[in-house]
Design an enzyme around this catalytic site. Structure first.
Site, PDB file in Angstrom:
ATOM      1  N   LYS A   9       0.844  -1.205   0.000  1.00 53.20           N
ATOM      2  CA  LYS A   9       0.000   0.000   0.000  1.00 53.20           C
ATOM      3  C   LYS A   9       0.881   1.257   0.000  1.00 53.20           C
ATOM      4  CE  LYS A   9      -3.821  -2.317   2.430  1.00 53.20           C
ATOM      5  NZ  LYS A   9      -4.751  -2.232   3.568  1.00 53.20           N
ATOM      6  N   TYR A  49     -12.394  -2.328  -3.258  1.00 49.57           N
ATOM      7  CA  TYR A  49     -12.921  -2.379  -1.894  1.00 49.57           C
ATOM      8  C   TYR A  49     -14.457  -2.385  -1.856  1.00 49.57           C
ATOM      9  CZ  TYR A  49      -8.312  -1.750   0.308  1.00 49.57           C
ATOM     10  OH  TYR A  49      -7.016  -1.924   0.750  1.00 49.57           O
ATOM     11  N   ASN A 112      -1.795  -0.210   7.206  1.00 45.78           N
ATOM     12  CA  ASN A 112      -1.296  -1.547   7.564  1.00 45.78           C
ATOM     13  C   ASN A 112      -0.478  -2.197   6.454  1.00 45.78           C
ATOM     14  OD1 ASN A 112      -3.373  -2.206   5.878  1.00 45.78           O
ATOM     15  ND2 ASN A 112      -4.510  -3.460   7.345  1.00 45.78           N
ATOM     16  N   HIS A 115      -1.855  -5.385   1.300  1.00 45.27           N
ATOM     17  CA  HIS A 115      -3.141  -6.034   1.031  1.00 45.27           C
ATOM     18  C   HIS A 115      -2.865  -7.428   0.480  1.00 45.27           C
ATOM     19  CE1 HIS A 115      -7.141  -6.905  -0.523  1.00 45.27           C
ATOM     20  NE2 HIS A 115      -6.509  -7.391  -1.585  1.00 45.27           N
ATOM     21  N   GLU A 126      -9.453  -9.982  -7.960  1.00 40.31           N
ATOM     22  CA  GLU A 126      -8.480  -8.897  -7.795  1.00 40.31           C
ATOM     23  C   GLU A 126      -7.360  -8.994  -8.833  1.00 40.31           C
ATOM     24  OE1 GLU A 126      -7.503  -9.257  -3.633  1.00 40.31           O
ATOM     25  OE2 GLU A 126      -9.487  -8.533  -3.031  1.00 40.31           O
TER      26      GLU A 126
HETATM   27  O1  DGI Z   1      -8.188  -8.182   4.434  1.00 43.30           O
HETATM   28  P1  DGI Z   1      -7.659  -7.143   5.372  1.00 43.30           P
HETATM   29  O2  DGI Z   1      -6.915  -6.025   4.676  1.00 43.30           O
HETATM   30  O3  DGI Z   1      -6.846  -7.714   6.507  1.00 43.30           O
HETATM   31  O4  DGI Z   1      -8.923  -6.482   6.097  1.00 43.30           O
HETATM   32  P2  DGI Z   1     -10.358  -6.058   5.549  1.00 43.30           P
HETATM   33  O5  DGI Z   1     -10.634  -6.634   4.198  1.00 43.30           O
HETATM   34  O6  DGI Z   1     -11.323  -6.329   6.654  1.00 43.30           O
HETATM   35  O7  DGI Z   1     -10.256  -4.476   5.430  1.00 43.30           O
HETATM   36  C1  DGI Z   1      -9.633  -3.855   4.321  1.00 43.30           C
HETATM   37  C2  DGI Z   1      -8.822  -2.689   4.813  1.00 43.30           C
HETATM   38  O8  DGI Z   1      -9.679  -1.701   5.389  1.00 43.30           O
HETATM   39  C3  DGI Z   1      -7.840  -3.032   5.928  1.00 43.30           C
HETATM   40  O9  DGI Z   1      -6.626  -3.509   5.436  1.00 43.30           O
HETATM   41  C4  DGI Z   1      -7.700  -1.745   6.675  1.00 43.30           C
HETATM   42  C5  DGI Z   1      -9.048  -1.082   6.504  1.00 43.30           C
HETATM   43  N1  DGI Z   1      -9.912  -1.290   7.683  1.00 43.30           N
HETATM   44  C6  DGI Z   1     -10.544  -2.433   8.055  1.00 43.30           C
HETATM   45  N2  DGI Z   1     -11.253  -2.246   9.168  1.00 43.30           N
HETATM   46  C7  DGI Z   1     -11.077  -0.937   9.501  1.00 43.30           C
HETATM   47  C8  DGI Z   1     -10.208  -0.348   8.544  1.00 43.30           C
HETATM   48  N3  DGI Z   1      -9.849   0.950   8.585  1.00 43.30           N
HETATM   49  C9  DGI Z   1     -10.302   1.693   9.612  1.00 43.30           C
HETATM   50  N4  DGI Z   1      -9.951   2.975   9.661  1.00 43.30           N
HETATM   51  N5  DGI Z   1     -11.141   1.181  10.555  1.00 43.30           N
HETATM   52  C10 DGI Z   1     -11.553  -0.137  10.562  1.00 43.30           C
HETATM   53  O10 DGI Z   1     -12.304  -0.587  11.425  1.00 43.30           O
END
Ligand code: DGI
Length: 148
Positions: A9, A49, A112, A115, A126
């Site tokens: 990212k 997303y 974080n 991805h 994707e």
């Molecule tokens: O598959 P992941 O990337 O581990 O997680 P995901 O598909 O549940 O969420 C996609 C991205 O969205 C994740 O990498 C970071 C962001 N995200 C997920 N939950 C939250 C979030 N960002 C914020 N600010 N708050 C959240 O609760």
């Protein structure tokens, strides 16, 4: 052989973590079959997303992923989808174990670093969102005889 979509990212690119991240997957024994440094359009971000549309953090998510270049990759290997997720660590870097990418390099959930597709269906979706078939390279590595 299974394929997955991984993406460093914008925070990972800005923090010079691309090389370290690529090295982790190479050293594991997975094979890089496609890669490009690119800016994501708002439209592509929303498609990527789509499952999070309507959630309170959606706008922040789209703004962040379009805020700078990302390093999009396709990796191939035995069980690469689930094993890459293990190597990435939990979504929230504070919960991610040391030794994982997010656990070693991240602090907050919305920055974080990486991805990775979370299943076969999302991996296929994707990969085709980000890459044309001609951009993916099929090749053999002699070293694979020592990995498999
Ligand atoms: O598959 P992941 O990337 O581990 O997680 P995901 O598909 O549940 O969420 C996609 C991205 O969205 C994740 O990498 C970071 C962001 N995200 C997920 N939950 C939250 C979030 N960002 C914020 N600010 N708050 C959240 O609760």
């Amino acid at each position: 052989m299974e394929r997955t979509f991984l993406m460093v990212k914008p925070d990972g690119v800005q923090r010079n973590l691309m090389g370290k991240i690529v090295a982790r997957f190479e050293e594991k024994g997975f094979q890089l079959v496609g890669a490009k440094l690119m800016h994501i359009s708002e439209d592509l971000a929303e498609q990527h997303y789509a499952e999070h549309k309507g959630k309170p953090f959606f706008t922040q998510l789209v703004d962040f992923i379009t805020s700078g270049p990302v390093f999009a990759m396709v990796w191939q290997g035995e069980e690469v989808i689930s094993k890459a997720r293990l190597m990435m660590g939990k979504t929230d870097p504070l919960d991610a174990l040391p030794g994982t990418i997010r656990g070693d390099f991240g602090v907050v959930k919305h920055k974080n670093i990486i991805h990775g597709s979370d299943g076969k269906e999302s991996a296929q979706r994707e990969i085709s969102l980000f890459f044309n078939e001609e951009e993916l390279v099929e090749y053999n590595k002699l070293l694979d005889n020592w990995v498999y």
